[in-house]
Every structure is written in C-alpha cells, then in structure tokens.
Write an enzyme that holds these catalytic residues in place. Sequence first.
Site, PDB file in Angstrom:
ATOM      1  N   GLU A 186      -9.318   3.924  -0.745  1.00 47.10           N
ATOM      2  CA  GLU A 186      -9.399   4.348   0.651  1.00 47.10           C
ATOM      3  C   GLU A 186      -8.325   5.371   0.999  1.00 47.10           C
ATOM      4  O   GLU A 186      -8.530   6.242   1.848  1.00 47.10           O
ATOM      5  CB  GLU A 186      -9.302   3.142   1.582  1.00 47.10           C
ATOM      6  N   GLU A 228      -5.432  -6.807   2.083  1.00 46.25           N
ATOM      7  CA  GLU A 228      -4.155  -6.855   2.810  1.00 46.25           C
ATOM      8  C   GLU A 228      -3.427  -8.192   2.680  1.00 46.25           C
ATOM      9  O   GLU A 228      -2.414  -8.416   3.341  1.00 46.25           O
ATOM     10  CB  GLU A 228      -4.309  -6.508   4.306  1.00 46.25           C
ATOM     11  N   GLU A 252       0.827  -1.203   0.000  1.00 47.48           N
ATOM     12  CA  GLU A 252       0.000   0.000   0.000  1.00 47.48           C
ATOM     13  C   GLU A 252       0.866   1.261   0.000  1.00 47.48           C
ATOM     14  O   GLU A 252       0.849   2.062   0.938  1.00 47.48           O
ATOM     15  CB  GLU A 252      -0.965  -0.030   1.178  1.00 47.48           C
ATOM     16  N   HIS A 274     -18.357  -9.415   5.869  1.00 52.70           N
ATOM     17  CA  HIS A 274     -17.048  -8.838   6.109  1.00 52.70           C
ATOM     18  C   HIS A 274     -16.387  -9.569   7.268  1.00 52.70           C
ATOM     19  O   HIS A 274     -16.952  -9.675   8.350  1.00 52.70           O
ATOM     20  CB  HIS A 274     -17.151  -7.343   6.441  1.00 52.70           C
ATOM     21  N   HIS A 275     -15.175 -10.102   7.016  1.00 49.65           N
ATOM     22  CA  HIS A 275     -14.373 -10.758   8.040  1.00 49.65           C
ATOM     23  C   HIS A 275     -13.059 -10.003   8.176  1.00 49.65           C
ATOM     24  O   HIS A 275     -12.126 -10.230   7.391  1.00 49.65           O
ATOM     25  CB  HIS A 275     -14.074 -12.206   7.668  1.00 49.65           C
ATOM     26  N   GLU A 276     -12.956  -9.093   9.112  1.00 45.73           N
ATOM     27  CA  GLU A 276     -11.673  -8.477   9.422  1.00 45.73           C
ATOM     28  C   GLU A 276     -10.983  -9.360  10.464  1.00 45.73           C
ATOM     29  O   GLU A 276     -11.477  -9.520  11.571  1.00 45.73           O
ATOM     30  CB  GLU A 276     -11.845  -7.058   9.952  1.00 45.73           C
TER      31      GLU A 276
END
Length: 710
Positions: free
Chosen positions: A504, A480, A167, A409-411
């Site tokens: 983002e 990520e 990133e 969503h799975h963070e």
Amino acid sequence: MAVGLFSLLVSMGAAAQSITSPNGLLKLTFSLTANGEPVYELTYKDKVAVKPSRLGLELKKDAGLMNGFTLLDSKTSAFDETWKPVWGEEKEIRNHYNELAVTLNQEAQKRHMVLRFRLFNEGLGFRYEFPAQQNLNYFVIKEEHTQFAMTGDHTAFWIPGDYDTQEYDYTESKLTEIRGLMQKAITDNASQAQFSLTGVQTALMMKSADGLYINLHEAALIDYSCMNLNLDDKNLIFESWLTPDAKGDKGYMQTPCQSPWRTVMVSDDARDILASRITLNLNEPCKLEDTSWIKPVKYIGVWWEMITGKSSWAYTDELPSVKLGETDYTKTKPNGRHAANNTNVKRYIDFAAEHGFSQVLVEGWNQGWEDWFGHSKDYVFDFVTPYPDFDVKMLQSYAKSKGVRLMMHHETSSSVRNYERHMDKAYQFMVDNGYNAVKSGYVGDIIPRGEHHYGQWINNHYLYAIKKAADYKIVVNAHEAVRPTGICRTYPNLIGNESARGTEYEAFGGNKPFHTTLLPFTRLIGGPMDYTPGIFDTKLSFLGEGEHSFVHTTLAKQLALYVTMYSPLQMAADLPESYERHLDAFQFIKDVAIDWDESKYLEAEPGDYLTIARKAKDSSSWFVGGITDENPRTAVVNLNFLEPGKQYVATLYADGKDAHYIDNPASYQIKKGLVTSKTRISVKEAASGGFALSLVEATAADKKAVKKWK
C-alpha cells in the site's frame, strides 16, 4: 562499566554453566557476577557473537530482579522432535535443541527465578520464568533489562523503535550511525510513538565486519509487552525496551508466569537465518483440536482502487459525521466513487471465478466510513450493517454460485473496546452469510486512549480475537497489529498479518528497492505477511497524469514476491483490468502455490538479493523467485533440488533486456524449455527487478512439444 571490570566481576561470580548446540557450532555460557547479576555469552565457531550481557527485570515499588542472586539449581537436557504445521514453508519442522535451566535464589527477598536457555543449531532462545511462590505473586514490571552486547560496529538494517507501528522503510547503517539517521528514518503514520534516538525494532538484522549474520527478535509474545531495543551506541550494547501502558507501566504479572523468548540467531551464511524455524519452535504446539477448516487462501480484492484514490471506501460525501443507528443513508446522495457496490463486487467475483481465486476481499462495505478516522471515535462501526448499495445476501449467493467466497473486512479504527463489544455478533454474522476469513485493521490511536498498539493489554486483545474467531471457524488476517512472534503455530487460524510497510505504501510514496530483500530477514522471521503483491500497472496509469507515486519494482519482481515473501494468504492486489492486459504474466500468479512441502534458500544477502525455491504441497512442482535491490545482477539457479532422472517444463518470467523499475518496469520476457536436476539457469535481473520460475513435471506430450532448455 568498563568491559575489563565487567569481565572481572563475571569471573569472580558463580561457576559458569554452559551448553553447546546440537551441531557443536554455538556455545552458550551463563554465569553470575560478584554482585549476583545474571550474565550470558554466546559464541559461534569459537567466535564471540554476543559478549557477556546482563539479564534482569526492574520492578515497580520493589527491589527488582536484577542482582543479589545465587545459583540454586542447574539442569541440562536435550530435545529432538519433528512436527507438522497446518500450513507452512515445509511439511515438517524439526525442533532440536539443548537446554540449560538455571534456578536463581534472591536471598534478601526470599524468592527465586528461572532462566531457561535453548540452544539450536542456528541460534539461541531464552526467557525468564517466575514460579508460584509466597514472596513473588503479583508484580509490575518497570523495565526489562535484557542486554545484547555486540562485538563491533555492525552493519544493521533497522526501523525506528516505536510503540505503535512497524510501517517504516528500512535504513542500512553502522550501529554508531543510528542516532544521526533517526530523524530521517521517521516518516508519518496514522499512529506512532518513538522513544529514543537509538531505539530500533525487532526483528533486527545485522552483519559483522568478519561475516557473521546476527538476528535479534522475540518469540511467543503472550500476555506481555512487545520488546523494542535501545542501543547504548558508545558501548554497542542493545537493551530491551518494553512498550508501556497508559500509565507508563511495562507489564502486570501474576505467578506462575514467564516472559516471551528472546532470540539470537547467528550464522556465517545468511541463508541459515531464512531457514531457521526457531521462532515457531519456541511457541507451544497447536491448541486447536480440529484444523481441517483452516485452508491457505489466494484472493483478489476491492482494495487497491481505494488505496490509490481511484475509488472511495465511503458511500457519500454529504455527511460530516455519522451516528450508527441514527444516520439514514437512503436520504443521502451517493458519491459515485464508492467501490463496494453490487455491480463492482460482482465484477471482481466474476474475475476470481474465471481465474481460479477462492476469495474476494471487499473493504468499505459497511456503514460508518465517512468519519471513521482521526476523531478518536468509540462507536465507529458495528461490523454488520451494509451500505444501501451492498446487498450481502445477494452477493454471497452470487459468489457461491461461482465457487467463490467473499472475505470479510473489520476495520476497528483502533477502537478496541468497540470491537470486543461487537465481536460475537460480527463473527456470527460472518458464519450466517458464508464468510470464513476476516481481514481486521487497527488504524489510528488505540481506544482506550493512551494505550499503544504493542502494549500488554492490546496484545491480549489480539490473541482474544484470534481465539474467538477459532470458535466460529474463522481465519484471521490482522493488519496494524503487533508484529508476529510465531503464535501462528499455536493458533494456525492466524493465517496472516501486516505489521510492516506493505505494498500500500507504493501508492503513498514508495518503498525502497531493497525493502523486500530485507523483510524475509526481519518481519517474516515471526510469521507470514500479507504483503499484497502483484501490482502490474506499476505506474498507476489509471490515475491519469499528475503527481502520484509509483511501484518501485519491475513487473517481473512483483511475480517473484509470491515465492520470496512467504504467506499462506496471497493476494493478487492489482485491478482486474491490469491483469487482463498481461494475461501471459498473470499465469504465474494463477499457478504459484501458497502452501509448501519444502523450501530451499539458494542465494541470499540481506539488503541486496534473494533467490528462493519452494516445492508445492503434495505436488512434484517447484516454484522459484529471485529479487534484487536497485543494482542489476545475474542470479544463478542450480536445479539440483529437482528429482534426478525426471524432466520438468520450466517457464521463466524474467525482466526484459531494457527493463528498469523507473524507466521501463513493464518490460518482461517469458521463456519455456525442458530441464533436469543437472540444469543451471542464469537470469539477468534489472534494477529492482527479479524473476519467477515454475517447474512442472513433464508429461509425455510435453517431452515431444517442448524443446530442451538453452
């Protein structure tokens, strides 16, 4: 070693083996030096693209696989097939190459190794193969020493070499300037680990002074560490640099096994790099027997309002720490900013249903966000327990009644052990509640502590998660995670990745205007990116006055990204109210396809501009996107890809005459007219601007109502 002496050693070694590409433009030459070191060289149109470069692996507590080799066997072959991807930039992909496989014998250690080279029309792929044998069974890689010797001080588009993140914004410089620019190129991230002042990441895009475009990358990164490149800036030689584990080791191998493919793409036309499918072709065919459940997705989401700071992922501000199963959220005061609440999510569902979007991503729906980041917390989420204001059953039923699905969503907060601990239960929860797509995240330092995002162990986890998701018929969009290397051919339920600096960052400090002119040459070489385009309110006016970032593009450029940034997973990332103010421009996002029969690369110069045309899957409609960097330009679109003899309704969404990404980003104009394959369209692109063009076959009514293009 001086170049002259090195060349002499090559000439004194084993007789050279060579192959040419199917079109005869590329030539690969392999030889052994007098010391038994493997060496390869690559030429394009009789011009050296990669000078003689060594190959080999340094092993731990072992003599290594670096030298002392003799040629045991050499085989050449040719291969030509056409295969159909489950989704992609075209409906059919040709896999055409000539191959050289050399078996090398290391007499002192009584063992052997195979080097396999595949030469395509647009580049080279090669890998190390280790057959099962008595004296090479289990071994530990200390470092892989694959070299890419450049012919000059090329212009490179690079990001810092890092074990944990891609990133970064890109830097354009000469190879010899990387060292001096490295510290400036490094920006903060949740987890990062650079290793060298001249270390860079793949895919690395370069251009030589004499007009060669050269791209270095890898394919089929499976059960191995991710490769960075470390530059010897005196001799202009890149060498592979693998991501270590917590102990500093680079790989644990058991024969039979092989490395990923190392790739070198070469052409004198930048468009050939974009059109190349080497990365996919070097991966194995699809291993899923049934792929009927894998569908491209156009979605919106409860996300941008949290990214920009308008709303919160967390339910309450009263908890300094959370212990799942012990914390009672019903006894806390809601902060009033939690975005994943029933009323707000229903608003997004209504908007999706009205405008034809199939899914709605909701982040921050599950308990634990109050202390999820920065604490190296093992048991951070359980992926099944919602906050009190998020009614899973009700919302899923409501979405279904509207013809829409929610996206999970799975963070993981990079607690990989915790995710694997809960994975089956989490995927079953999805199935039970009608979810068929998950966005996973790996923000922060990896747990087990000391591991990196791109090491062998964690790469195996990412693939484990994809395979496990396939068991439940779930598609995965991993953020990520390691940058993709074409594995989506083998496991097409890997429908998207982030693994680069996405939209983002426009809320965190901005992306350079040339950023998206580079990503198709770099990050997207390995597979599609969930870039999350479509920001119309580029000034983030909903945040009011004050210090905050802005989106470094015009509105028209945001539309173009739906064509230039290929993905079968495309998000309309802005807030619904932003689109409601520009419904005429929003029409392009609603219309544009996300799966394609054919792609044409009309104009391309890395770091400067792109113009790409794509034909929608099973349709006669085409869509064109063009973008530029900070310099205004005029794009020329020759519509000769349209079917001759037919008329099409062209709808052009272009920058306004006074558009500028800083001063007037929302200035745009829309023009419509009848066109044919003989039409040429010129479009003025503003600074960091662009255009989007839809081409729909004209009906009889259109031919009467719509005027000829002028």
